[in-house]
Design a protein around this motif. Structure first.
Motif, PDB file in Angstrom:
ATOM      1  N   ILE A 108       2.758 -44.193  30.115  1.00 59.23           N
ATOM      2  CA  ILE A 108       3.359 -45.181  29.213  1.00 59.23           C
ATOM      3  C   ILE A 108       4.873 -44.978  29.164  1.00 59.23           C
ATOM      4  N   VAL A 109       5.300 -43.714  29.044  1.00 58.30           N
ATOM      5  CA  VAL A 109       6.736 -43.430  28.991  1.00 58.30           C
ATOM      6  C   VAL A 109       7.413 -43.882  30.290  1.00 58.30           C
ATOM      7  N   ARG A 110       6.712 -43.644  31.419  1.00 52.63           N
ATOM      8  CA  ARG A 110       7.291 -44.064  32.702  1.00 52.63           C
ATOM      9  C   ARG A 110       7.469 -45.582  32.748  1.00 52.63           C
ATOM     10  N   LYS A 111       6.437 -46.294  32.279  1.00 55.92           N
ATOM     11  CA  LYS A 111       6.540 -47.767  32.272  1.00 55.92           C
ATOM     12  C   LYS A 111       7.685 -48.235  31.389  1.00 55.92           C
ATOM     13  N   LEU A 112       7.826 -47.604  30.222  1.00 56.87           N
ATOM     14  CA  LEU A 112       8.921 -47.971  29.323  1.00 56.87           C
ATOM     15  C   LEU A 112      10.260 -47.751  30.014  1.00 56.87           C
ATOM     16  N   HIS A 116      13.762 -49.926  31.268  1.00 56.67           N
ATOM     17  CA  HIS A 116      15.052 -49.475  30.728  1.00 56.67           C
ATOM     18  C   HIS A 116      14.995 -49.142  29.250  1.00 56.67           C
ATOM     19  N   ILE A 117      13.802 -48.747  28.784  1.00 58.71           N
ATOM     20  CA  ILE A 117      13.670 -48.222  27.420  1.00 58.71           C
ATOM     21  C   ILE A 117      13.594 -46.708  27.586  1.00 58.71           C
ATOM     22  N   MET A 118      14.751 -46.063  27.395  1.00 56.72           N
ATOM     23  CA  MET A 118      14.912 -44.698  27.908  1.00 56.72           C
ATOM     24  C   MET A 118      14.546 -43.616  26.894  1.00 56.72           C
ATOM     25  N   ILE A 119      13.281 -43.537  26.520  1.00 51.09           N
ATOM     26  CA  ILE A 119      12.858 -42.387  25.714  1.00 51.09           C
ATOM     27  C   ILE A 119      12.444 -41.248  26.650  1.00 51.09           C
ATOM     28  N   GLU A 120      12.484 -40.024  26.120  1.00 50.86           N
ATOM     29  CA  GLU A 120      12.183 -38.846  26.936  1.00 50.86           C
ATOM     30  C   GLU A 120      10.763 -38.364  26.686  1.00 50.86           C
ATOM     31  N   GLN A 140       6.733 -43.304  17.605  1.00 51.75           N
ATOM     32  CA  GLN A 140       7.726 -42.589  16.781  1.00 51.75           C
ATOM     33  C   GLN A 140       8.994 -42.310  17.569  1.00 51.75           C
ATOM     34  N   ALA A 141       8.829 -41.949  18.836  1.00 53.99           N
ATOM     35  CA  ALA A 141      10.007 -41.698  19.668  1.00 53.99           C
ATOM     36  C   ALA A 141      10.823 -42.973  19.848  1.00 53.99           C
ATOM     37  N   GLY A 146      15.820 -45.781  18.136  1.00 55.57           N
ATOM     38  CA  GLY A 146      16.417 -47.023  17.663  1.00 55.57           C
ATOM     39  C   GLY A 146      15.983 -48.280  18.406  1.00 55.57           C
ATOM     40  N   TYR A 147      14.959 -48.176  19.249  1.00 56.93           N
ATOM     41  CA  TYR A 147      14.512 -49.375  19.978  1.00 56.93           C
ATOM     42  C   TYR A 147      13.704 -50.318  19.091  1.00 56.93           C
TER      43      TYR A 147
END
Ligand SMILES: [Zn+2]
Ligand SMILES: [Zn+2]
Length: 284
Positions: A108-112, A116-120, A140-141, A146-147
């Motif tokens: 999911i994080v990779r897809k985000l 260009h939704i750059m959470i870690e 939560q991340a 702030g997204y």
């Protein structure tokens, strides 16, 4: 005891150490004539293996894959033989399985991040703490970065069931993988089944789903285990196949390709079954 067939081997396309070319050269050199390349959740090695195969007269490469599936309390590996990398639906399903391997959360994080939704990922793990990572931690991340202003908003926009960053649950069930392999025109064979719980229930269920074969002559199974599995195969009218599961990582004791007591009659029966498969026109 060497066999002319080996229907379970790995290359650098998954966790083997030989490149597809090196693996084909090794197998052919060992006298293997019918050889399946079955990397974990990937057919990436097949194209290269085909090129190498063309240099060995009389040798036949069988394109395949080993799919990871789950039952309660155990992992079941399902070999799909005669599956071709040119099949886009196959590739889609394998990509999904690979995502499952790394973990649904990471997927999911990779897809985000692709959006260009750059959470870690590391931050998501910190938020989850001791818990296994779930979508709420990702949400939560997203809030923290702030997204979005609320967790629910993250679900609505991206990670809900129909959101663009949603990733399916990690794995198929064994029966689902069998159905999938059969639908894609391949032949399903359960891998190294000796240690699985309740074969008496599992094998008939998978046979009913369309599974044609099971590994009996596997790597270093003792003769008594082979005999026990052969009885299961006969009872369920499953073809008794086998492979070395060669990875090249287990040192000098590792069985080389073809170094299994697989009888010629099993190979011949497999070739008869293969001749009835719908994918033959894809073969090179
Ligand atoms: Zn396996
Ligand atoms: Zn394997």
């Amino acid at each position: 005891m060497a066999s002319r067939g080996d229907f379970h081997t790995h290359s650098t396309a998954s966790d083997g150490v030989k490149t597809p070319t090196e693996l084909v050269d090794l197998a052919a050199g060992q006298g293997v004539v019918y050889h399946a390349l079955t990397d974990h959740d990937s057919t990436e090695g097949i194209v290269e293996a085909r090129r190498a195969a063309a240099r060995h007269p009389g040798y036949t490469l069988i394109p395949g894959v080993e799919m990871g599936t789950d039952i309660a309390g155990a992992e079941v590996h399902m070999l799909g033989l005669y599956l071709y990398p040119e099949d886009p639906e196959l590739q889609q399903a394998l990509a999904k399985l690979r995502e499952g391997r790394v973990g649904r959360g990471e997927g999911i994080v990779r897809k985000l991040r692709e959006m260009h939704i750059m959470i870690e990922w590391e931050r998501v793990q910190q938020i989850a703490g001791e818990a296994s990572v779930g979508r709420p931690h990702i949400a939560q991340a997203l809030v923290e970065a702030g997204y979005v202003s609320k967790v629910a908003e993250a679900f609505d926009k991206w990670i809900g069931r129909n959101g663009p960053a949603y990733v399916e649950r990690d794995k198929m069930t064994p029966a689902e993988s069998v159905q999938f392999i059969v639908q894609r025109g391949g032949l399903a064979c359960i891998a190294h089944p000796a240690d699985l719980p309740n074969l008496d229930a599992l094998l008939p269920e998978l046979k009913a789903a369309g599974m044609a074969a099971m590994e009996v002559y596997y790597k270093d199974y003792a003769p008594s285990v082979v005999q026990m599995l052969k009885q299961h195969a006969d009872r369920n009218e499953l073809l008794a196949l086998g492979g070395s599961d060669y990875h090249g990582i287990f040192g000098n004791d590792e069985k080389l390709p073809g170094n299994i007591p697989l009888p010629d009659s099993s190979i011949e029966r497999l070739l008869e079954l293969a001749a009835t498969l719908p994918n033959r026109q894809l073969a090179h």
